[in-house]
Motif scaffolding. Structure first.
Motif, short mmCIF file in Angstrom:
data_model
loop_
_atom_site.label_atom_id
_atom_site.label_comp_id
_atom_site.label_asym_id
_atom_site.label_seq_id
_atom_site.Cartn_x
_atom_site.Cartn_y
_atom_site.Cartn_z
N GLN A 68 17.04 -24.02 -14.76
CA GLN A 68 18.46 -23.65 -14.75
C GLN A 68 18.83 -22.93 -16.04
O GLN A 68 19.56 -21.94 -16.05
CB GLN A 68 19.35 -24.90 -14.59
N MET A 69 18.29 -23.46 -17.17
CA MET A 69 18.67 -22.90 -18.48
C MET A 69 18.10 -21.50 -18.69
O MET A 69 18.73 -20.65 -19.30
CB MET A 69 18.14 -23.81 -19.60
N PHE A 70 16.86 -21.26 -18.19
CA PHE A 70 16.14 -20.06 -18.66
C PHE A 70 15.75 -19.07 -17.57
O PHE A 70 15.09 -18.08 -17.85
CB PHE A 70 14.86 -20.48 -19.41
N LYS A 71 16.12 -19.32 -16.32
CA LYS A 71 15.62 -18.42 -15.26
C LYS A 71 16.27 -17.04 -15.36
O LYS A 71 17.34 -16.88 -15.88
CB LYS A 71 15.86 -19.05 -13.89
N LEU A 131 1.63 -16.46 -26.32
CA LEU A 131 2.99 -16.79 -25.87
C LEU A 131 4.00 -15.86 -26.53
O LEU A 131 4.93 -15.37 -25.89
CB LEU A 131 3.33 -18.26 -26.20
N ALA A 132 3.78 -15.60 -27.83
CA ALA A 132 4.68 -14.69 -28.56
C ALA A 132 4.61 -13.29 -27.95
O ALA A 132 5.64 -12.63 -27.78
CB ALA A 132 4.28 -14.66 -30.03
N ASN A 133 3.40 -12.86 -27.57
CA ASN A 133 3.25 -11.53 -26.98
C ASN A 133 3.84 -11.45 -25.57
O ASN A 133 4.10 -10.36 -25.07
CB ASN A 133 1.77 -11.11 -26.95
N MET A 134 4.02 -12.59 -24.95
CA MET A 134 4.72 -12.60 -23.65
C MET A 134 6.23 -12.57 -23.87
O MET A 134 6.97 -12.00 -23.08
CB MET A 134 4.38 -13.87 -22.85
N ALA A 135 6.67 -13.23 -24.93
CA ALA A 135 8.12 -13.40 -25.14
C ALA A 135 8.71 -12.31 -26.04
O ALA A 135 9.91 -12.31 -26.30
CB ALA A 135 8.40 -14.78 -25.75
N GLY A 136 7.86 -11.39 -26.52
CA GLY A 136 8.36 -10.33 -27.40
C GLY A 136 8.93 -10.90 -28.69
O GLY A 136 9.99 -10.49 -29.15
N THR A 137 8.21 -11.87 -29.27
CA THR A 137 8.68 -12.46 -30.52
C THR A 137 7.46 -12.79 -31.39
O THR A 137 6.34 -12.42 -31.05
CB THR A 137 9.58 -13.69 -30.23
N SER A 138 7.70 -13.49 -32.51
CA SER A 138 6.57 -13.79 -33.40
C SER A 138 5.99 -15.18 -33.09
O SER A 138 6.65 -16.02 -32.46
CB SER A 138 7.05 -13.77 -34.85
N ARG A 139 4.77 -15.41 -33.59
CA ARG A 139 4.12 -16.70 -33.39
C ARG A 139 4.94 -17.82 -34.05
O ARG A 139 5.09 -18.91 -33.52
CB ARG A 139 2.71 -16.64 -33.99
N GLU A 140 5.50 -17.49 -35.22
CA GLU A 140 6.30 -18.48 -35.95
C GLU A 140 7.52 -18.91 -35.12
O GLU A 140 7.87 -20.08 -35.07
CB GLU A 140 6.78 -17.92 -37.30
N THR A 141 8.14 -17.92 -34.48
CA THR A 141 9.33 -18.25 -33.67
C THR A 141 8.94 -19.13 -32.48
O THR A 141 9.63 -20.10 -32.16
CB THR A 141 10.02 -16.95 -33.18
N VAL A 142 7.80 -18.80 -31.85
CA VAL A 142 7.35 -19.63 -30.72
C VAL A 142 7.16 -21.07 -31.20
O VAL A 142 7.63 -22.03 -30.56
CB VAL A 142 6.01 -19.10 -30.13
N SER A 143 6.52 -21.24 -32.36
CA SER A 143 6.26 -22.56 -32.89
C SER A 143 7.59 -23.31 -33.15
O SER A 143 7.75 -24.47 -32.76
CB SER A 143 5.45 -22.40 -34.17
N ARG A 144 8.54 -22.59 -33.77
CA ARG A 144 9.83 -23.22 -34.09
C ARG A 144 10.57 -23.63 -32.81
O ARG A 144 11.07 -24.75 -32.69
CB ARG A 144 10.67 -22.22 -34.91
N VAL A 145 10.60 -22.72 -31.83
CA VAL A 145 11.36 -22.99 -30.60
C VAL A 145 10.70 -24.14 -29.82
O VAL A 145 11.40 -25.02 -29.29
CB VAL A 145 11.45 -21.71 -29.72
N MET A 146 9.37 -24.17 -29.80
CA MET A 146 8.71 -25.24 -29.04
C MET A 146 8.96 -26.60 -29.69
O MET A 146 9.14 -27.60 -29.00
CB MET A 146 7.23 -24.95 -28.86
N LYS A 150 18.22 -12.00 -23.44
CA LYS A 150 18.21 -13.33 -24.08
C LYS A 150 17.78 -13.29 -25.54
O LYS A 150 17.07 -12.37 -25.95
CB LYS A 150 17.25 -14.24 -23.30
N ASP A 151 18.17 -14.32 -26.27
CA ASP A 151 17.68 -14.46 -27.65
C ASP A 151 16.27 -15.06 -27.61
O ASP A 151 15.74 -15.38 -26.54
CB ASP A 151 18.64 -15.33 -28.47
N ALA A 152 15.66 -15.22 -28.80
CA ALA A 152 14.26 -15.66 -28.86
C ALA A 152 14.06 -16.99 -28.13
O ALA A 152 13.08 -17.17 -27.41
CB ALA A 152 13.83 -15.79 -30.32
N GLU A 153 15.01 -17.91 -28.29
CA GLU A 153 14.87 -19.21 -27.64
C GLU A 153 14.85 -19.06 -26.11
O GLU A 153 14.02 -19.65 -25.43
CB GLU A 153 16.04 -20.10 -28.07
#
Ligand code: CMP
Length: 238
Positions: free
Chosen positions: A235-238, A194-209, A158-161
């Motif tokens: 459904q979208m993310f499982k 959350l970023a460390n769970m999703a393998g992404t940056s804190r900024e990306t988590v903030s943007r996606v949320m 999956k992508d960051a989102e």
């Protein structure tokens, strides 16, 4: 006041209420829970403290009485991958006791946390004495593997989102309370966790949320996360 006096004079080991919510003991009658409570030692860890460390020799199993525990691994540069966040009634530290190998991850208190510690020999005796515990433990490990599979799929495909969405669903399933079709997670982990769970940056988590909020999928109130569209997100993310 009289009752208060009696209650406060009871030894800690007699308070077995928390053991009723421990998944691996769910089949056991009350008197056996009392014995188990006496076998263990209660211990408190303040927020941020390490409970057990990756690569140590394991000598005990931990049951979360209250609080939240972060399971993580560090790389040589100090970056952290968060494998899971566990809550009340869940068990950790069982892997080393079962396979005799070193601790597979570091477990630390994400909030002030109280645990019941059961030492290796006592735990192995329990497994021999009560075969139901082994079956419940296998069930628990199967569920953990399902979640890990979901994470592997998410991290590799999956992508960051999609990865952030997957983490929110895992958190909802792990720590959330369902209320009228919505899931409420009190005190979500920090955006860095959350970023460390999703393998992404804190900024990306903030943007996606923020994007999820605009889409009406979630609502964030301080540290509280409300998943407004749980089924749709699943459904979208499982
Ligand atoms: P142990 O290896 O003894 O010590 C670290 C503990 O972290 C491990 O036992 C499990 O209880 C827990 N753990 C390791 N990996 C995961 C995971 N992917 N999900 C949940 N818990 C885990």
């Amino acid at each position: 006041l009289y009752f208060q006096k009696i209650i406060s004079s009871l030894p800690m080991g007699n308070d077995i209420n928390f053991l009723r919510n421990v998944s691996i003991f769910e089949e056991l009658p009350e008197r056996d829970l009392e014995k188990i409570a006496k076998l263990g030692t209660r211990k408190k860890f303040s927020k941020g403290n390490i409970i057990l460390m990756e690569d140590e020799i394991g000598s005990a199993l931990f049951i979360i009485i209250n609080g939240k525990v972060k399971v993580s691994r560090l790389d040589e540069t100090g970056r952290e991958a968060v494998l899971s966040i566990l809550g009340p009634g869940e068990v950790f530290g069982e892997m080393s006791l079962l396979d005799g190998m070193k601790r597979s991850a570091t477990c630390s208190a994400l909030t002030d946390t109280e645990v019941l510690i059961i030492y290796r020999d006592d735990f192995l005796n329990l497994l021999h004495k009560y075969p139901q515990i082994s079956i419940s433990l296998l069930k628990e490990l199967a569920q953990r593997l399902r979640k890990a599979n979901m994470q592997i799929k998410s991290l590799s495909l999956k992508d960051a989102e999609g990865r952030v969405g997957c983490v929110l669903i895992l958190l909802a399933d792990e720590l959330g309370k369902m209320y009228k079709g919505q899931v409420i997670v009190e005190e979500i982990p920090t955006q860095q966790d959350l970023a460390n769970m999703a393998g992404t940056s804190r900024e990306t988590v903030s943007r996606v949320m923020t994007k999820f909020e605009k889409q009406g999928l979630i609502k964030v109130e301080g540290r509280k996360l409300i998943i407004l569209e749980y089924e749709k997100m699943k459904q979208m993310f499982k």
